[in-house]
Design a protein around this motif. Sequence first.
Motif, mmCIF file in Angstrom:
data_model
loop_
_atom_site.group_PDB
_atom_site.id
_atom_site.type_symbol
_atom_site.label_atom_id
_atom_site.label_comp_id
_atom_site.label_asym_id
_atom_site.label_seq_id
_atom_site.Cartn_x
_atom_site.Cartn_y
_atom_site.Cartn_z
ATOM 1 N N UNK A 48 0.847 -1.224 -0.021
ATOM 2 C CA UNK A 48 -0.069 0.038 -0.065
ATOM 3 C C UNK A 48 0.856 1.401 -0.113
ATOM 4 N N UNK A 49 0.646 2.228 -0.756
ATOM 5 C CA UNK A 49 1.514 3.276 -0.986
ATOM 6 C C UNK A 49 0.613 4.476 -0.715
ATOM 7 N N UNK A 50 1.123 5.319 0.250
ATOM 8 C CA UNK A 50 0.465 6.552 0.631
ATOM 9 C C UNK A 50 1.287 8.042 0.337
ATOM 10 N N UNK A 51 0.524 8.786 -0.276
ATOM 11 C CA UNK A 51 1.097 10.033 -0.473
ATOM 12 C C UNK A 51 1.213 11.134 0.801
ATOM 13 N N UNK A 52 2.001 12.250 0.794
ATOM 14 C CA UNK A 52 2.269 12.884 1.678
ATOM 15 C C UNK A 52 1.277 14.088 2.276
ATOM 16 N N UNK A 53 0.874 14.814 1.211
ATOM 17 C CA UNK A 53 -0.006 16.013 1.707
ATOM 18 C C UNK A 53 -1.251 15.513 2.078
ATOM 19 N N UNK A 54 -2.012 14.472 1.368
ATOM 20 C CA UNK A 54 -3.289 14.165 1.534
ATOM 21 C C UNK A 54 -3.423 13.387 2.844
ATOM 22 N N UNK A 55 -2.317 12.541 3.186
ATOM 23 C CA UNK A 55 -2.333 11.820 4.199
ATOM 24 C C UNK A 55 -2.170 12.548 5.504
ATOM 25 N N UNK A 56 -1.260 13.665 5.613
ATOM 26 C CA UNK A 56 -1.144 14.440 6.759
ATOM 27 C C UNK A 56 -2.225 15.280 7.123
ATOM 28 N N UNK A 57 -3.263 15.764 6.095
ATOM 29 C CA UNK A 57 -4.237 16.675 6.016
ATOM 30 C C UNK A 57 -5.304 15.558 6.673
ATOM 31 N N UNK A 58 -5.463 14.359 6.363
ATOM 32 C CA UNK A 58 -6.557 13.589 6.953
ATOM 33 C C UNK A 58 -6.280 13.237 8.318
ATOM 34 N N UNK A 59 -4.894 13.023 8.607
ATOM 35 C CA UNK A 59 -4.444 12.337 10.031
ATOM 36 C C UNK A 59 -4.788 13.887 11.116
ATOM 37 N N UNK A 87 1.387 3.500 12.465
ATOM 38 C CA UNK A 87 1.654 4.604 11.540
ATOM 39 C C UNK A 87 1.097 5.930 11.534
ATOM 40 N N UNK A 88 -0.187 5.741 11.328
ATOM 41 C CA UNK A 88 -1.283 6.817 11.272
ATOM 42 C C UNK A 88 -0.973 7.562 12.649
ATOM 43 N N UNK A 89 -1.146 6.717 13.802
ATOM 44 C CA UNK A 89 -1.471 7.737 15.035
ATOM 45 C C UNK A 89 -0.457 7.825 16.019
ATOM 46 N N UNK A 90 0.131 6.574 16.083
ATOM 47 C CA UNK A 90 1.523 6.672 17.109
ATOM 48 C C UNK A 90 2.440 7.837 16.479
ATOM 49 N N UNK A 91 2.753 7.630 15.203
ATOM 50 C CA UNK A 91 3.758 8.669 14.744
ATOM 51 C C UNK A 91 3.145 9.731 14.220
ATOM 52 N N UNK A 92 2.363 9.735 12.988
ATOM 53 C CA UNK A 92 2.293 11.005 12.300
ATOM 54 C C UNK A 92 1.018 11.696 13.040
ATOM 55 N N UNK A 93 -0.316 10.987 13.118
ATOM 56 C CA UNK A 93 -1.330 11.688 13.561
ATOM 57 C C UNK A 93 -1.399 12.581 14.818
ATOM 58 N N UNK A 94 -0.436 12.104 15.960
ATOM 59 C CA UNK A 94 -0.304 12.454 17.116
ATOM 60 C C UNK A 94 0.629 13.848 16.949
ATOM 61 N N UNK A 95 1.796 13.492 16.248
ATOM 62 C CA UNK A 95 2.666 14.422 16.174
ATOM 63 C C UNK A 95 2.328 15.716 15.365
ATOM 64 N N UNK A 96 1.706 15.513 14.310
ATOM 65 C CA UNK A 96 1.181 16.616 13.344
ATOM 66 C C UNK A 96 0.306 17.428 14.097
ATOM 67 N N UNK A 97 -0.449 16.817 15.006
ATOM 68 C CA UNK A 97 -1.302 17.609 15.975
ATOM 69 C C UNK A 97 -0.772 18.482 17.145
#
Length: 359
Positions: A48-59, A87-97
């Motif tokens: 599964x391949x994820x993009x950068x901008x859309x993914x961080x916006x959604x999270x 991946x989504x919330x231990x790493x990116x979702x929590x930190x981008x918030x």
Amino acid sequence: MLPDVGQESRRSPPNHSTKAGPTPVPVPSTHPLYMLYTSGSTSRPKAVTRDTGGYLTALRWAAEKVFGVRAGDVFWTDSHPGWVMGHSFTVYGALVTGATTVVYEGSPVDTPDPSAFPRIIAEYGVSVLFTTPMTLRRIRAASPEDRPFGSGGSPLRAVFLASERVEPELMDWTGPFFGCPVVDNWWQTETGWPIASNCLGLGLLPVKPGSVARPLPGYRVEILDEDGRPLPPGEQGHVTIPLPLPPGCLTTLWNDDERFAETYLKNFPGHYDTSDAGHLDEDGYLSRAAPTTSILMYSLVDRLWRNAKKAAGIVFCSAGLSKGVPVTDMAEWLGHRAPTSPTRPTSTSCPTPPTVSGP
């Protein structure tokens, strides 16, 4: 383990501007961020391949609106980055918030014992916990206390569940145990963030046992029959998402666009096929049927149990278990109550299988 720092320290990270550090590299929003392999019910892994901008916006949106997490909160997603939850919330979702994320080495259920789970929540003031029904079943089976947080109460605002269907009685146990609302939600490795959920940040809807509430903004779920025709409320069929998919979902399978289209887009043209079955009720609440993989697992357990009388020393060995577990113990761990267990092996490692002669 998190350092023992105050709330102000969490809100204001130290200034490292005097030290030389890596130079950020600008990339397009569609630049691949990572690949995460999933096989589902097939034997061929899919990257599964994820993009950068859309993914961080959604999270960023989901962390605040779905999970109710804000800057300065402590968000514990009980999953390592090998799974999409991690991946989504231990790493990116929590930190981008701007929240603090908890990373725990080993299983908090048995490292060193089940008391680690409430201890970490209380010690670090965890605001929101995101875990799995399997973890809660193990805590319930091993926990000596019904109310582990004492007179001080729990700091949790909510417990979120994902990865599998949760039985209503487990939901009923979880709320009083943690002292907060319990929210079930549903998503996939492919989507990267919840498809349907009750939303702590937007205001919780009435709970319907067995349902994951309504689809989130960006997702329009349709239930189709075998011929691709929409089904009325209450009728079970294929759970699909009309295209286009919202930000954050997979963009393709790495180096395999053809398989991406074959797997997800071919069965129901104009729709993403989740490969799940379920129904929508008259209020738009989504309920899923038991996945085929769960049915196959229970069938496997039943078959192994029938053979256990002939080979009582059968054990399961897996990377997630520190020792062999007798087949009947594993059956109980999966929620299947088997008859009296054979004697537990005394060895803490997987025994060498016996030599079997004949065809």
